[in-house]
Design a protein around this motif. Structure first.
Motif, PDB file in Angstrom:
ATOM      1  N   ILE A   1     -14.507 -75.465  -1.051  1.00  0.00           N
ATOM      2  CA  ILE A   1     -13.394 -74.511  -0.963  1.00  0.00           C
ATOM      3  C   ILE A   1     -13.533 -73.658   0.294  1.00  0.00           C
ATOM      4  CG2 ILE A   1     -12.285 -72.543  -2.100  1.00  0.00           C
ATOM      5  CD1 ILE A   1     -13.181 -73.774  -4.774  1.00  0.00           C
ATOM      6  N   ALA A   2     -14.787 -73.312   0.658  1.00  0.00           N
ATOM      7  CA  ALA A   2     -15.014 -72.525   1.874  1.00  0.00           C
ATOM      8  C   ALA A   2     -14.554 -73.293   3.108  1.00  0.00           C
ATOM      9  CB  ALA A   2     -16.493 -72.163   1.989  1.00  0.00           C
ATOM     10  N   ALA A   3     -14.832 -74.612   3.149  1.00  0.00           N
ATOM     11  CA  ALA A   3     -14.414 -75.427   4.293  1.00  0.00           C
ATOM     12  C   ALA A   3     -12.887 -75.446   4.405  1.00  0.00           C
ATOM     13  CB  ALA A   3     -14.955 -76.849   4.138  1.00  0.00           C
ATOM     14  N   LYS A   4     -12.220 -75.568   3.263  1.00  0.00           N
ATOM     15  CA  LYS A   4     -10.755 -75.552   3.264  1.00  0.00           C
ATOM     16  C   LYS A   4     -10.236 -74.184   3.681  1.00  0.00           C
ATOM     17  CE  LYS A   4      -6.827 -76.025   0.111  1.00  0.00           C
ATOM     18  NZ  LYS A   4      -6.419 -76.195  -1.309  1.00  0.00           N
ATOM     19  N   TRP A   5     -10.863 -73.120   3.150  1.00  0.00           N
ATOM     20  CA  TRP A   5     -10.454 -71.748   3.479  1.00  0.00           C
ATOM     21  C   TRP A   5     -10.577 -71.504   4.983  1.00  0.00           C
ATOM     22  CZ3 TRP A   5     -12.635 -67.490   5.786  1.00  0.00           C
ATOM     23  CH2 TRP A   5     -12.027 -66.251   5.545  1.00  0.00           C
ATOM     24  N   LEU A   6     -11.697 -71.960   5.573  1.00  0.00           N
ATOM     25  CA  LEU A   6     -11.936 -71.732   6.999  1.00  0.00           C
ATOM     26  C   LEU A   6     -10.938 -72.504   7.853  1.00  0.00           C
ATOM     27  CD1 LEU A   6     -13.720 -70.350   9.071  1.00  0.00           C
ATOM     28  CD2 LEU A   6     -15.267 -72.309   8.979  1.00  0.00           C
ATOM     29  N   SER A   7     -10.613 -73.731   7.448  1.00  0.00           N
ATOM     30  CA  SER A   7      -9.661 -74.520   8.230  1.00  0.00           C
ATOM     31  C   SER A   7      -8.263 -73.909   8.195  1.00  0.00           C
ATOM     32  CB  SER A   7      -9.621 -75.962   7.709  1.00  0.00           C
ATOM     33  OG  SER A   7      -9.047 -76.011   6.409  1.00  0.00           O
ATOM     34  N   GLU A   8      -7.931 -73.249   7.078  1.00  0.00           N
ATOM     35  CA  GLU A   8      -6.609 -72.640   6.942  1.00  0.00           C
ATOM     36  C   GLU A   8      -6.537 -71.256   7.588  1.00  0.00           C
ATOM     37  OE1 GLU A   8      -5.966 -72.570   2.763  1.00  0.00           O
ATOM     38  OE2 GLU A   8      -5.364 -74.686   2.629  1.00  0.00           O
ATOM     39  N   ARG A   9      -7.626 -70.493   7.487  1.00  0.00           N
ATOM     40  CA  ARG A   9      -7.604 -69.098   7.949  1.00  0.00           C
ATOM     41  C   ARG A   9      -8.113 -68.927   9.380  1.00  0.00           C
ATOM     42  NH1 ARG A   9      -7.199 -65.624   3.516  1.00  0.00           N
ATOM     43  NH2 ARG A   9      -6.208 -66.777   1.831  1.00  0.00           N
ATOM     44  N   GLY A  10      -9.072 -69.741   9.785  1.00  0.00           N
ATOM     45  CA  GLY A  10      -9.600 -69.631  11.136  1.00  0.00           C
ATOM     46  C   GLY A  10     -10.779 -68.665  11.253  1.00  0.00           C
ATOM     47  N   ARG A  11     -11.396 -68.664  12.444  1.00  0.00           N
ATOM     48  CA  ARG A  11     -12.620 -67.885  12.660  1.00  0.00           C
ATOM     49  C   ARG A  11     -12.371 -66.380  12.661  1.00  0.00           C
ATOM     50  NH1 ARG A  11     -17.163 -70.320  14.125  1.00  0.00           N
ATOM     51  NH2 ARG A  11     -17.872 -68.501  15.303  1.00  0.00           N
ATOM     52  N   ASP A  12     -11.178 -65.955  13.046  1.00  0.00           N
ATOM     53  CA  ASP A  12     -10.902 -64.516  13.043  1.00  0.00           C
ATOM     54  C   ASP A  12     -11.016 -63.954  11.626  1.00  0.00           C
ATOM     55  OD1 ASP A  12     -10.494 -64.535  15.744  1.00  0.00           O
ATOM     56  OD2 ASP A  12      -8.305 -64.580  15.635  1.00  0.00           O
ATOM     57  N   SER A  13     -10.495 -64.679  10.653  1.00  0.00           N
ATOM     58  CA  SER A  13     -10.610 -64.246   9.259  1.00  0.00           C
ATOM     59  C   SER A  13     -12.060 -64.282   8.806  1.00  0.00           C
ATOM     60  CB  SER A  13      -9.760 -65.140   8.350  1.00  0.00           C
ATOM     61  OG  SER A  13      -8.388 -64.992   8.644  1.00  0.00           O
ATOM     62  N   LEU A  14     -12.821 -65.254   9.302  1.00  0.00           N
ATOM     63  CA  LEU A  14     -14.241 -65.343   8.956  1.00  0.00           C
ATOM     64  C   LEU A  14     -14.996 -64.119   9.467  1.00  0.00           C
ATOM     65  CD1 LEU A  14     -16.792 -66.794   7.969  1.00  0.00           C
ATOM     66  CD2 LEU A  14     -16.810 -68.064  10.126  1.00  0.00           C
ATOM     67  N   VAL A  15     -14.716 -63.721  10.690  1.00  0.00           N
ATOM     68  CA  VAL A  15     -15.375 -62.550  11.279  1.00  0.00           C
ATOM     69  C   VAL A  15     -15.074 -61.294  10.464  1.00  0.00           C
ATOM     70  CG1 VAL A  15     -15.444 -61.036  13.293  1.00  0.00           C
ATOM     71  CG2 VAL A  15     -15.471 -63.518  13.599  1.00  0.00           C
ATOM     72  N   GLU A  16     -13.849 -61.183   9.957  1.00  0.00           N
ATOM     73  CA  GLU A  16     -13.481 -60.028   9.132  1.00  0.00           C
ATOM     74  C   GLU A  16     -14.178 -60.061   7.773  1.00  0.00           C
ATOM     75  OE1 GLU A  16      -9.274 -59.969   8.745  1.00  0.00           O
ATOM     76  OE2 GLU A  16      -8.888 -59.685  10.893  1.00  0.00           O
ATOM     77  N   LEU A  17     -14.436 -61.270   7.268  1.00  0.00           N
ATOM     78  CA  LEU A  17     -15.007 -61.419   5.924  1.00  0.00           C
ATOM     79  C   LEU A  17     -16.515 -61.178   5.895  1.00  0.00           C
ATOM     80  CD1 LEU A  17     -13.850 -62.334   3.112  1.00  0.00           C
ATOM     81  CD2 LEU A  17     -14.793 -64.595   3.631  1.00  0.00           C
ATOM     82  N   LEU A  18     -17.224 -61.586   6.930  1.00  0.00           N
ATOM     83  CA  LEU A  18     -18.692 -61.586   6.916  1.00  0.00           C
ATOM     84  C   LEU A  18     -19.337 -60.232   6.652  1.00  0.00           C
ATOM     85  CD1 LEU A  18     -19.522 -64.112   9.784  1.00  0.00           C
ATOM     86  CD2 LEU A  18     -19.923 -64.408   7.339  1.00  0.00           C
ATOM     87  N   PRO A  19     -18.826 -59.114   7.209  1.00  0.00           N
ATOM     88  CA  PRO A  19     -19.506 -57.832   6.958  1.00  0.00           C
ATOM     89  C   PRO A  19     -19.547 -57.439   5.483  1.00  0.00           C
ATOM     90  CG  PRO A  19     -18.022 -57.636   8.833  1.00  0.00           C
ATOM     91  CD  PRO A  19     -17.731 -58.957   8.191  1.00  0.00           C
ATOM     92  N   GLY A  20     -18.693 -58.008   4.649  1.00  0.00           N
ATOM     93  CA  GLY A  20     -18.672 -57.649   3.240  1.00  0.00           C
ATOM     94  C   GLY A  20     -19.704 -58.381   2.405  1.00  0.00           C
ATOM     95  N   HIS A  21     -20.434 -59.342   2.979  1.00  0.00           N
ATOM     96  CA  HIS A  21     -21.421 -60.124   2.230  1.00  0.00           C
ATOM     97  C   HIS A  21     -22.399 -59.200   1.486  1.00  0.00           C
ATOM     98  CE1 HIS A  21     -25.212 -62.425   1.743  1.00  0.00           C
ATOM     99  NE2 HIS A  21     -24.377 -63.430   1.472  1.00  0.00           N
ATOM    100  N   PRO A  22     -22.701 -59.448   0.205  1.00  0.00           N
ATOM    101  CA  PRO A  22     -22.400 -60.654  -0.583  1.00  0.00           C
ATOM    102  C   PRO A  22     -21.120 -60.562  -1.401  1.00  0.00           C
ATOM    103  CG  PRO A  22     -23.939 -59.307  -1.792  1.00  0.00           C
ATOM    104  CD  PRO A  22     -23.657 -58.566  -0.504  1.00  0.00           C
ATOM    105  N   TYR A  23     -20.307 -59.512  -1.166  1.00  0.00           N
ATOM    106  CA  TYR A  23     -19.092 -59.349  -1.965  1.00  0.00           C
ATOM    107  C   TYR A  23     -17.897 -59.974  -1.258  1.00  0.00           C
ATOM    108  CZ  TYR A  23     -22.041 -55.919  -4.287  1.00  0.00           C
ATOM    109  OH  TYR A  23     -23.077 -55.306  -4.957  1.00  0.00           O
ATOM    110  N   LEU A  24     -17.004 -60.519  -2.069  1.00  0.00           N
ATOM    111  CA  LEU A  24     -15.756 -61.065  -1.561  1.00  0.00           C
ATOM    112  C   LEU A  24     -14.611 -60.127  -1.928  1.00  0.00           C
ATOM    113  CD1 LEU A  24     -16.116 -64.820  -2.601  1.00  0.00           C
ATOM    114  CD2 LEU A  24     -16.064 -63.942  -0.259  1.00  0.00           C
ATOM    115  N   PRO A  25     -13.617 -59.980  -1.059  1.00  0.00           N
ATOM    116  CA  PRO A  25     -12.430 -59.213  -1.454  1.00  0.00           C
ATOM    117  C   PRO A  25     -11.846 -59.792  -2.745  1.00  0.00           C
ATOM    118  CG  PRO A  25     -12.376 -59.744   0.882  1.00  0.00           C
ATOM    119  CD  PRO A  25     -13.515 -60.514   0.299  1.00  0.00           C
TER     120      PRO A  25
END
Length: 297
Positions: free
Chosen positions: A232-256
């Motif tokens: 699911i992460a691979a699909k999410w990344l292909s749809e959202r792109g690296r910019d969304s990944l950069v925004e998501l990473l600081p929240g680790h280990p929590y997901l919005p």
């Protein structure tokens, strides 16, 4: 006389220096917040709002998903603060954890505190537990802000106790279909108040009409769930792109909350197995999701 004035001036300078050092240390100390959840209020108000009933037996509450959503919301509200933990207050007969309460207690950053249930299934002793924790944490400067999800007038003394030691108390409520579900004296005492609406709770409350899925196989292994999370992460990344990944990473280990809920629903569809109440499998799912994303950064 001049010597006395010089001595006094020297003492004042030393005192000012010490005060400046102390203020500098205080400025470097990060603010800390905690979330206090009165589960009795939560189940009753959210159940009525989403499922049309306060009877816990009539609906399912995805406590893990909801707790993550509350943590995510607190991170937004208290932007320059770190989470101490979530305190979850509920009732149980003879203070013995139910299976659901045990699952919640096993979640990271969550502390379950139990009062008693009387013959009429009414909570007893929960308010005093909230007061004790709020007062103790504020007194020891363990928290600067407390988010309190509750509505009982008996919580006023807990709010006053925490405020007496300098903590700010923010009351969180649940939208009421009609009227109010929080006592006015409680609303008067807190430092701020906000209400979460139907859209916030909808993903986490559902009426019991039978199992969501009829699994063709038994309970999946943790590694299988981790693999699905990575898919699911691979699909999410292909749809959202690296910019969304950069925004998501600081929240680790929590997901919005929205991402976590989408992850859960898609995983259940792929596995043909309900992960509600399966804390270990939910963690495996998130681990797989995060591991794949971090490997792509």
């Amino acid at each position: 006389m001049n010597d006395d004035l010089a001595d006094l001036s020297s003492r004042i300078d030393r005192t000012n220096e010490l005060l400046q050092r102390m203020l500098a240390e205080v400025a470097k100390t990060p603010s800390t917040h905690a979330i206090f959840v009165d589960a009795g209020y939560l189940y009753a108000a959210a159940g009525r709002l989403v499922a049309g009933t306060e009877d816990r037996r009539a609906f399912d509450l995805d406590a893990e998903g909801l707790i993550d959503a509350l943590i995510d919301r607190a991170r937004t509200i208290f932007a320059d603060s770190r989470l101490l933990r979530v305190y979850w207050y509920d009732g149980a007969r003879r203070r013995i954890h139910t299976a659901e309460q045990q699952t919640i207690a096993e979640l990271p950053d969550v502390k379950v505190r139990l009062g008693n249930l009387n013959a009429n299934n009414q909570q007893k002793g929960v308010d005093s537990l909230i007061r004790s924790d709020l007062e103790s944490l504020a007194r020891h400067r363990a928290i600067s802000d407390a988010a309190l999800l509750g509505g009982d007038e008996d919580l006023v003394s807990a709010v006053e106790a925490a405020q007496g030691y300098g903590a700010r108390v923010h009351l969180w409520g649940i939208e009421a279909p009609e009227g109010r579900n929080q006592a006015e004296p409680l609303l008067w005492e807190v430092d701020s108040q906000r209400t979460f609406d139907l859209d916030f709770f909808k993903p986490y409350v559902s009426r019991r009409t039978g199992p969501m899925y009829e699994p063709a196989t038994g309970r999946p292994a943790r590694e299988d769930v981790r693999f699905v999370g990575a898919q699911i992460a691979a699909k999410w990344l292909s749809e959202r792109g690296r910019d969304s990944l950069v925004e998501l990473l600081p929240g680790h280990p929590y997901l919005p909350g929205s991402v976590d809920q989408d992850l859960l629903v898609e995983a259940e569809g792929l596995l043909q197995y309900s992960l509600r109440g399966q804390a270990d499998l939910r963690r495996a799912l998130r681990d797989g999701f995060w591991t794949h994303l971090q490997g792509q950064y």
